[in-house]
Design a protein around this motif. Sequence first.
Motif, PDB file in Angstrom:
ATOM      1  N   SER A 155       2.613  58.529 115.828  1.00 13.80           N
ATOM      2  CA  SER A 155       3.536  59.440 116.513  1.00 13.80           C
ATOM      3  C   SER A 155       4.972  58.926 116.566  1.00 13.80           C
ATOM      4  O   SER A 155       5.913  59.721 116.654  1.00 13.80           O
ATOM      5  CB  SER A 155       3.040  59.710 117.939  1.00 13.80           C
ATOM      6  OG  SER A 155       3.002  58.518 118.710  1.00 13.80           O
ATOM      7  N   GLU A 156       5.174  57.612 116.524  1.00 16.13           N
ATOM      8  CA  GLU A 156       6.526  57.060 116.600  1.00 16.13           C
ATOM      9  C   GLU A 156       7.201  56.927 115.236  1.00 16.13           C
ATOM     10  O   GLU A 156       8.408  56.660 115.167  1.00 16.13           O
ATOM     11  CB  GLU A 156       6.484  55.677 117.253  1.00 16.13           C
ATOM     12  CG  GLU A 156       5.984  55.689 118.688  1.00 16.13           C
ATOM     13  CD  GLU A 156       5.634  54.294 119.168  1.00 16.13           C
ATOM     14  OE1 GLU A 156       5.861  54.021 120.358  1.00 16.13           O
ATOM     15  OE2 GLU A 156       5.138  53.475 118.365  1.00 16.13           O
ATOM     16  N   LEU A 157       6.457  57.098 114.170  1.00 10.97           N
ATOM     17  CA  LEU A 157       7.022  56.891 112.835  1.00 10.97           C
ATOM     18  C   LEU A 157       7.963  58.032 112.480  1.00 10.97           C
ATOM     19  O   LEU A 157       7.737  59.176 112.863  1.00 10.97           O
ATOM     20  CB  LEU A 157       5.909  56.794 111.792  1.00 10.97           C
ATOM     21  CG  LEU A 157       4.845  55.720 112.009  1.00 10.97           C
ATOM     22  CD1 LEU A 157       3.859  55.731 110.854  1.00 10.97           C
ATOM     23  CD2 LEU A 157       5.476  54.349 112.159  1.00 10.97           C
ATOM     24  N   PRO A 158       9.010  57.755 111.736  1.00 10.18           N
ATOM     25  CA  PRO A 158       9.938  58.811 111.330  1.00 10.18           C
ATOM     26  C   PRO A 158       9.343  59.661 110.212  1.00 10.18           C
ATOM     27  O   PRO A 158       8.458  59.203 109.476  1.00 10.18           O
ATOM     28  CB  PRO A 158      11.154  58.026 110.825  1.00 10.18           C
ATOM     29  CG  PRO A 158      10.569  56.739 110.328  1.00 10.18           C
ATOM     30  CD  PRO A 158       9.426  56.425 111.248  1.00 10.18           C
ATOM     31  N   GLU A 159       9.834  60.875 110.092  1.00  9.54           N
ATOM     32  CA  GLU A 159       9.466  61.707 108.957  1.00  9.54           C
ATOM     33  C   GLU A 159      10.295  61.289 107.732  1.00  9.54           C
ATOM     34  O   GLU A 159      11.424  60.841 107.864  1.00  9.54           O
ATOM     35  CB  GLU A 159       9.722  63.188 109.288  1.00  9.54           C
ATOM     36  CG  GLU A 159       8.795  63.772 110.329  1.00  9.54           C
ATOM     37  CD  GLU A 159       7.362  63.923 109.852  1.00  9.54           C
ATOM     38  OE1 GLU A 159       7.049  63.523 108.700  1.00  9.54           O
ATOM     39  OE2 GLU A 159       6.554  64.432 110.634  1.00  9.54           O
ATOM     40  N   PRO A 160       9.717  61.406 106.515  1.00  6.85           N
ATOM     41  CA  PRO A 160       8.405  61.990 106.200  1.00  6.85           C
ATOM     42  C   PRO A 160       7.259  60.992 106.292  1.00  6.85           C
ATOM     43  O   PRO A 160       6.116  61.327 105.991  1.00  6.85           O
ATOM     44  CB  PRO A 160       8.590  62.476 104.764  1.00  6.85           C
ATOM     45  CG  PRO A 160       9.533  61.478 104.179  1.00  6.85           C
ATOM     46  CD  PRO A 160      10.499  61.111 105.288  1.00  6.85           C
ATOM     47  N   MET A 161       7.547  59.753 106.717  1.00  8.07           N
ATOM     48  CA  MET A 161       6.505  58.735 106.793  1.00  8.07           C
ATOM     49  C   MET A 161       5.367  59.163 107.708  1.00  8.07           C
ATOM     50  O   MET A 161       4.189  58.948 107.402  1.00  8.07           O
ATOM     51  CB  MET A 161       7.093  57.414 107.284  1.00  8.07           C
ATOM     52  CG  MET A 161       6.099  56.264 107.293  1.00  8.07           C
ATOM     53  SD  MET A 161       6.739  54.804 108.155  1.00  8.07           S
ATOM     54  CE  MET A 161       8.091  54.329 107.069  1.00  8.07           C
ATOM     55  N   ARG A 162       5.712  59.782 108.855  1.00  6.47           N
ATOM     56  CA  ARG A 162       4.683  60.162 109.817  1.00  6.47           C
ATOM     57  C   ARG A 162       3.667  61.112 109.199  1.00  6.47           C
ATOM     58  O   ARG A 162       2.448  60.905 109.317  1.00  6.47           O
ATOM     59  CB  ARG A 162       5.318  60.796 111.050  1.00  6.47           C
ATOM     60  CG  ARG A 162       4.280  61.218 112.100  1.00  6.47           C
ATOM     61  CD  ARG A 162       4.920  61.569 113.433  1.00  6.47           C
ATOM     62  NE  ARG A 162       5.767  62.752 113.341  1.00  6.47           N
ATOM     63  CZ  ARG A 162       7.082  62.739 113.541  1.00  6.47           C
ATOM     64  NH1 ARG A 162       7.704  61.609 113.817  1.00  6.47           N
ATOM     65  NH2 ARG A 162       7.777  63.851 113.478  1.00  6.47           N
ATOM     66  N   THR A 163       4.139  62.142 108.524  1.00  4.68           N
ATOM     67  CA  THR A 163       3.224  63.114 107.925  1.00  4.68           C
ATOM     68  C   THR A 163       2.438  62.502 106.769  1.00  4.68           C
ATOM     69  O   THR A 163       1.217  62.692 106.658  1.00  4.68           O
ATOM     70  CB  THR A 163       4.011  64.340 107.433  1.00  4.68           C
ATOM     71  OG1 THR A 163       4.596  64.985 108.570  1.00  4.68           O
ATOM     72  CG2 THR A 163       3.100  65.326 106.715  1.00  4.68           C
ATOM     73  N   ARG A 164       3.132  61.767 105.914  1.00  5.90           N
ATOM     74  CA  ARG A 164       2.467  61.199 104.735  1.00  5.90           C
ATOM     75  C   ARG A 164       1.393  60.201 105.137  1.00  5.90           C
ATOM     76  O   ARG A 164       0.254  60.274 104.670  1.00  5.90           O
ATOM     77  CB  ARG A 164       3.505  60.521 103.837  1.00  5.90           C
ATOM     78  CG  ARG A 164       2.913  59.843 102.616  1.00  5.90           C
ATOM     79  CD  ARG A 164       4.012  59.355 101.679  1.00  5.90           C
ATOM     80  NE  ARG A 164       4.946  58.460 102.335  1.00  5.90           N
ATOM     81  CZ  ARG A 164       4.730  57.151 102.503  1.00  5.90           C
ATOM     82  NH1 ARG A 164       3.601  56.602 102.090  1.00  5.90           N
ATOM     83  NH2 ARG A 164       5.633  56.387 103.106  1.00  5.90           N
ATOM     84  N   LEU A 165       1.727  59.262 106.013  1.00  6.67           N
ATOM     85  CA  LEU A 165       0.737  58.264 106.409  1.00  6.67           C
ATOM     86  C   LEU A 165      -0.332  58.857 107.320  1.00  6.67           C
ATOM     87  O   LEU A 165      -1.503  58.454 107.239  1.00  6.67           O
ATOM     88  CB  LEU A 165       1.429  57.088 107.093  1.00  6.67           C
ATOM     89  CG  LEU A 165       2.231  56.166 106.167  1.00  6.67           C
ATOM     90  CD1 LEU A 165       2.846  55.024 106.969  1.00  6.67           C
ATOM     91  CD2 LEU A 165       1.373  55.619 105.039  1.00  6.67           C
ATOM     92  N   GLY A 166       0.048  59.806 108.158  1.00  5.79           N
ATOM     93  CA  GLY A 166      -0.967  60.449 108.991  1.00  5.79           C
ATOM     94  C   GLY A 166      -2.046  61.110 108.149  1.00  5.79           C
ATOM     95  O   GLY A 166      -3.250  60.982 108.432  1.00  5.79           O
ATOM     96  N   ALA A 167      -1.620  61.817 107.099  1.00  4.06           N
ATOM     97  CA  ALA A 167      -2.601  62.463 106.212  1.00  4.06           C
ATOM     98  C   ALA A 167      -3.430  61.426 105.477  1.00  4.06           C
ATOM     99  O   ALA A 167      -4.653  61.600 105.299  1.00  4.06           O
ATOM    100  CB  ALA A 167      -1.871  63.368 105.220  1.00  4.06           C
ATOM    101  N   PHE A 168      -2.794  60.345 105.058  1.00  6.27           N
ATOM    102  CA  PHE A 168      -3.528  59.303 104.339  1.00  6.27           C
ATOM    103  C   PHE A 168      -4.514  58.590 105.250  1.00  6.27           C
ATOM    104  O   PHE A 168      -5.670  58.364 104.886  1.00  6.27           O
ATOM    105  CB  PHE A 168      -2.542  58.305 103.735  1.00  6.27           C
ATOM    106  CG  PHE A 168      -3.193  57.215 102.937  1.00  6.27           C
ATOM    107  CD1 PHE A 168      -3.956  57.517 101.817  1.00  6.27           C
ATOM    108  CD2 PHE A 168      -3.042  55.889 103.301  1.00  6.27           C
ATOM    109  CE1 PHE A 168      -4.561  56.506 101.075  1.00  6.27           C
ATOM    110  CE2 PHE A 168      -3.641  54.874 102.571  1.00  6.27           C
ATOM    111  CZ  PHE A 168      -4.402  55.184 101.443  1.00  6.27           C
ATOM    112  N   PHE A 169      -4.103  58.257 106.450  1.00  8.91           N
ATOM    113  CA  PHE A 169      -4.996  57.570 107.370  1.00  8.91           C
ATOM    114  C   PHE A 169      -6.193  58.446 107.743  1.00  8.91           C
ATOM    115  O   PHE A 169      -7.286  57.940 108.030  1.00  8.91           O
ATOM    116  CB  PHE A 169      -4.244  57.151 108.627  1.00  8.91           C
ATOM    117  CG  PHE A 169      -3.199  56.084 108.410  1.00  8.91           C
ATOM    118  CD1 PHE A 169      -3.177  55.330 107.245  1.00  8.91           C
ATOM    119  CD2 PHE A 169      -2.236  55.840 109.369  1.00  8.91           C
ATOM    120  CE1 PHE A 169      -2.211  54.346 107.039  1.00  8.91           C
ATOM    121  CE2 PHE A 169      -1.274  54.861 109.192  1.00  8.91           C
ATOM    122  CZ  PHE A 169      -1.253  54.112 108.020  1.00  8.91           C
ATOM    123  N   ALA A 170      -6.004  59.758 107.741  1.00  9.77           N
ATOM    124  CA  ALA A 170      -7.111  60.670 108.034  1.00  9.77           C
ATOM    125  C   ALA A 170      -8.219  60.576 107.000  1.00  9.77           C
ATOM    126  O   ALA A 170      -9.365  60.968 107.273  1.00  9.77           O
ATOM    127  CB  ALA A 170      -6.598  62.107 108.131  1.00  9.77           C
TER     128      ALA A 170
END
Length: 320
Positions: A155-170
């Motif tokens: 949640s604290e990561l900046p975009e687009p890192m937040r979306t990219r890594l969130g999808a990858f971690f999922a």
Amino acid sequence: MAWTKAPAAAVAAPAGQAVIQTDDIGRFWIAYDAVRAAKDRPTRLALFQKLYLDPATPGLRTLMAARRYTLEQYVDAIERWPKFWDSIRPLTGRAREAAGPLAKDLAAFRAIYPEMRPASITYAIGVLRTGGTTQGGMVLIGAEIALADASVDVSELPEPMRTRLGAFFATAPFTNNAQNNIHEYVHTQQEDSSDSLAARVAYEGVAEFVAERVTGRRPPLKLYVYGPAHRVTVRDQFRTDMAKTDWRDWLYNSNDNVFGVSDMGYFVGYEIARDFYDRAIDKRAALRLMIQLRYADDNAVRAYIAQSGYLTDDAARESQ
């Protein structure tokens, strides 16, 4: 788990097997705690340098050079993203567990590619710019990405890192670590590619294909869902772009590209490698050619792609 001391030194591997180094992970968390407790920026920088960077293994030093990590970037990340670090912390303690299948997988790799050269593997903490890369005979795993799962707080990561890594971690990359290790290990056997898209896609695709042959696994990523459903569209776009040196629509990207799916170049490269292998009568010779391909020679790469039939064999591809 909270690290209270650095783990024991890396265990020497039997001849022909990889040396696995995880010491940097323990030292990172010692440095992390010290930085979080420090009251001012100069003290934080000095502590992180002393506790993590000064005693760094050769693998961590090489990872930092490969991804241009700096002392300031590490301390910035610790200051700005405490929720991320606190959530990833217990997961990085699984490095040895994640590397458990490696001896078996390397034996399987050597069985299909007897020319395999030894390489070391280092798990270390970076600043979220790679889950795995190579330099020479070193496999360098970014544990803060490669050992993650859906529980990590982005949640604290900046975009687009937040979306990219969130999808990858999922996708629970920890559970696919064996494939990731072999993919990167294959890269230590290859020469580096030219800057053309065709060469880079071929380079990544061979590593994907060989890793699947060895481990029986493919990453559970969206590119392997989107690709089969849009084979002709993807192939035609690749044919148009293959001479370009701009990889932004294809590799090492977010989903902000012409496909709306990241890293479609891996799918194309995998399909080329699979088609080349399937057409070959001598499978071992085919693997040798693929791994030892002169990726820096665009003519050699184009000949390999042509021999695969990827660009022309529509009927066979659409039936798969």
